[in-house]
Design an enzyme around this catalytic site. Structure first.
Site, short mmCIF file in Angstrom:
data_model
loop_
_atom_site.label_atom_id
_atom_site.label_comp_id
_atom_site.label_asym_id
_atom_site.label_seq_id
_atom_site.Cartn_x
_atom_site.Cartn_y
_atom_site.Cartn_z
N ARG A 19 0.83 -1.20 0.00
CA ARG A 19 0.00 0.00 0.00
C ARG A 19 0.87 1.25 0.00
O ARG A 19 0.52 2.26 -0.58
CB ARG A 19 -0.92 -0.01 1.22
CG ARG A 19 -1.98 -1.09 1.15
CD ARG A 19 -2.96 -0.96 2.29
NE ARG A 19 -3.95 -2.02 2.26
CZ ARG A 19 -3.88 -3.13 2.98
NH1 ARG A 19 -2.87 -3.32 3.79
NH2 ARG A 19 -4.83 -4.04 2.91
N ASP B 131 -10.05 -4.33 8.68
CA ASP B 131 -9.12 -5.31 9.25
C ASP B 131 -9.69 -5.87 10.56
O ASP B 131 -9.56 -7.07 10.84
CB ASP B 131 -7.76 -4.67 9.53
CG ASP B 131 -7.28 -3.85 8.35
OD1 ASP B 131 -6.30 -4.23 7.72
OD2 ASP B 131 -7.92 -2.82 8.06
N ARG C 171 -12.22 -8.38 9.68
CA ARG C 171 -11.58 -9.63 9.25
C ARG C 171 -11.10 -10.42 10.47
O ARG C 171 -11.24 -11.65 10.53
CB ARG C 171 -10.38 -9.32 8.34
CG ARG C 171 -10.79 -8.84 6.96
CD ARG C 171 -9.58 -8.34 6.16
NE ARG C 171 -9.95 -8.02 4.79
CZ ARG C 171 -9.32 -7.12 4.04
NH1 ARG C 171 -8.29 -6.43 4.51
NH2 ARG C 171 -9.71 -6.89 2.80
N HIS D 149 -3.23 0.73 8.44
CA HIS D 149 -4.01 -0.20 7.61
C HIS D 149 -2.99 -0.74 6.60
O HIS D 149 -2.81 -0.19 5.52
CB HIS D 149 -5.14 0.55 6.90
CG HIS D 149 -5.83 -0.27 5.84
ND1 HIS D 149 -6.47 -1.45 6.10
CD2 HIS D 149 -5.95 -0.08 4.50
CE1 HIS D 149 -6.98 -1.95 4.98
NE2 HIS D 149 -6.67 -1.13 4.00
N1 LIG Z 1 -9.04 1.55 2.90
C1 LIG Z 1 -9.44 0.35 2.54
O1 LIG Z 1 -9.82 -0.48 3.39
C2 LIG Z 1 -9.46 0.00 1.06
C3 LIG Z 1 -9.97 -1.22 0.62
C4 LIG Z 1 -9.99 -1.47 -0.75
C5 LIG Z 1 -9.47 -0.52 -1.64
N2 LIG Z 1 -8.97 0.63 -1.15
C6 LIG Z 1 -8.39 1.66 -2.03
O2 LIG Z 1 -9.45 2.36 -2.68
C7 LIG Z 1 -8.93 2.95 -3.87
C8 LIG Z 1 -9.87 2.64 -5.03
O3 LIG Z 1 -9.86 1.25 -5.33
P1 LIG Z 1 -10.77 0.69 -6.52
O4 LIG Z 1 -10.62 -0.79 -6.49
O5 LIG Z 1 -12.12 1.30 -6.47
O6 LIG Z 1 -9.97 1.29 -7.78
P2 LIG Z 1 -10.58 1.55 -9.25
O7 LIG Z 1 -9.38 1.68 -10.15
O8 LIG Z 1 -11.61 0.54 -9.57
O9 LIG Z 1 -11.31 2.96 -9.12
C9 LIG Z 1 -10.62 4.17 -8.92
C10 LIG Z 1 -11.45 5.26 -9.56
O10 LIG Z 1 -10.83 6.51 -9.23
C11 LIG Z 1 -11.01 7.35 -10.36
N3 LIG Z 1 -10.05 8.47 -10.30
C12 LIG Z 1 -8.72 8.45 -10.46
N4 LIG Z 1 -8.21 9.68 -10.30
C13 LIG Z 1 -9.27 10.50 -10.01
C14 LIG Z 1 -9.37 11.89 -9.73
N5 LIG Z 1 -8.32 12.70 -9.71
N6 LIG Z 1 -10.62 12.39 -9.47
C15 LIG Z 1 -11.71 11.58 -9.50
N7 LIG Z 1 -11.65 10.27 -9.77
C16 LIG Z 1 -10.43 9.73 -10.02
C17 LIG Z 1 -10.78 6.42 -11.57
O11 LIG Z 1 -11.32 6.96 -12.75
C18 LIG Z 1 -11.51 5.16 -11.08
O12 LIG Z 1 -12.86 5.13 -11.51
C19 LIG Z 1 -7.52 2.39 -4.05
O13 LIG Z 1 -6.58 3.32 -3.59
C20 LIG Z 1 -7.53 1.16 -3.16
O14 LIG Z 1 -6.23 0.78 -2.73
C21 LIG Z 1 -8.96 0.92 0.16
#
Ligand SMILES: NC(=O)c1ccc[n+]([C@@H]2O[C@H](COP(=O)([O-])OP(=O)(O)OC[C@H]3O[C@@H](n4cnc5c(N)ncnc54)[C@H](O)[C@@H]3O)[C@@H](O)[C@H]2O)c1
Length: 315
Positions: free
Chosen positions: A89, A149, A152, A176
């Site tokens: 991450r 987490d 989980r 995280h």
């Molecule tokens: N915190 C957590 O527990 C957790 C869990 C899962 C995923 N995540 C994180 O969430 C984030 C998104 O994951 P995902 O699977 O949805 O990814 P994804 O690639 O499916 O979606 C990301 C979206 O962000 C958009 N995007 C990118 N830059 C942008 C901007 N400047 N303004 C607006 N939109 C923008 C893209 O067009 C895309 O639709 C990742 O960073 C991932 O690591 C966090």
């Protein structure tokens, strides 16, 4: 005045759109707006969700632009690059810091009244960045942190002891990510400390090796899911619905959200997950309680990992 049931989701990718789906079914929001750099994607997701409205509590869902955040009560940021298989991450950091700075600029030029939940990874670092950029009270910008987490962890313990996960109280705190800390000293099942529960009631082996294996499984869960299907989105969406509910319904729920430590557990100037009361003001209060010595040390190590990363980024 913000509309108390309006939620803007920035980033309509896997996590953002799955959260919109979870939120839509929960009845928590009356208006959901999807905002994404890829406007077609946001439009398509909104259309698809709207086709299920007949089966859901009343809510309007649309794609929109940043002007929509002006009267939102809650803004959830899921926009950004995601982890590639094998990528940690923290590797994502600089790419997503730039996106976070842009998005926070768009938000803060239109509102100063919302609660912001950061989800994009590395979530602790980006929560810190968002707080720094906004200048808002720190408690109003929180990260989803280790709520997932902890869920989980509870699931694995419930499976081990063969009890309903809702009867398990257990927390993962800290980053995280790889340095997260499982707090055995605060773990109990229906009020019975974990040690006593395992020896007296479920009579399962639960030695140090077994415990280490459970925590390893929690820590590596995301890697395994990403290897198998490219991303995690169901569990995190349900965790987000839980946090959104605590904010929108003013629940005073204790959740391990990512927050700015301000002397808590001897830590400061870092965002990481600690158990805290979450309500309509965001993070109201941290539950600061003594940990076992090795847990305290591990938490400080986790904070150091995060501070080292924060020191490397350009704000
Ligand atoms: N915190 C957590 O527990 C957790 C869990 C899962 C995923 N995540 C994180 O969430 C984030 C998104 O994951 P995902 O699977 O949805 O990814 P994804 O690639 O499916 O979606 C990301 C979206 O962000 C958009 N995007 C990118 N830059 C942008 C901007 N400047 N303004 C607006 N939109 C923008 C893209 O067009 C895309 O639709 C990742 O960073 C991932 O690591 C966090």
């Amino acid at each position: 005045m913000p509309n108390p049931r309006k939620v803007c989701i920035i980033g309509a990718g896997s996590v953002g759109s799955t959260f919109a789906y979870t939120l839509m079914q929960s009845g928590l929001a009356r208006e959901i707006v999807l905002i994404d750099l890829d406007a077609d994607r946001a439009q398509g997701e909104a259309m698809d969700l709207n086709h299920g409205l007949f089966f859901a509590p009343p809510v309007t869902i649309r794609a929109g632009d940043y002007d929509e955040v002006a009267d939102a009560a809650l803004i959830v940021i899921t926009a950004g690059a995601k982890q590639k298989p094998g990528e940690s991450r923290l590797d994502l950091v600089q790419r997503n810091v730039a996106i976070c700075k842009h998005i926070m600029g768009e938000i803060t030029s239109r509102t100063s009244d919302a609660i912001v939940i950061m989800v994009t990874n590395p979530v602790d670092v980006l929560t810190y960045v968002a707080q720094e950029i906004s200048g808002w009270p720190h408690g109003r910008i929180l990260g989803s942190g280790t709520v997932l987490d902890s869920a989980r962890f509870r699931y694995l313990l419930s499976d081990h002891c063969k009890v309903d996960p809702r009867n398990v109280h257990a927390y993962i705190i800290g980053e995280h990510g790889d340095s997260e800390v499982g707090v055995w000293s605060m773990t109990h099942i229906a009020g019975v400390p974990m040690d006593s529960y395992c020896t007296q009631i479920c009579q399962q082996t639960c030695g140090d090796e077994h415990r280490a294996h459970i925590l390893e499984t929690v820590r590596d869960s995301a890697y395994h899911v990403i290897e198998s299907k490219g991303g995690t989105y169901y569990g995190v969406s349900m965790a987000l619905e839980r946090i959104a509910g605590a904010v929108l319904r003013d629940e005073n729920s204790i959740l391990t959200v990512s927050l700015r430590a301000d002397g808590h557990y001897g830590l400061s100037d870092v965002c990481l997950s600690l158990p805290a009361i979450v309500n309509r003001t965001g993070v109201e209060r941290v539950i600061d309680t003594p940990l076992a010595h090795h847990e305290h040390e591990a938490l400080h190590h986790s904070a150091t990992v995060l501070k080292d990363t924060i020191a490397q980024i350009t704000l």
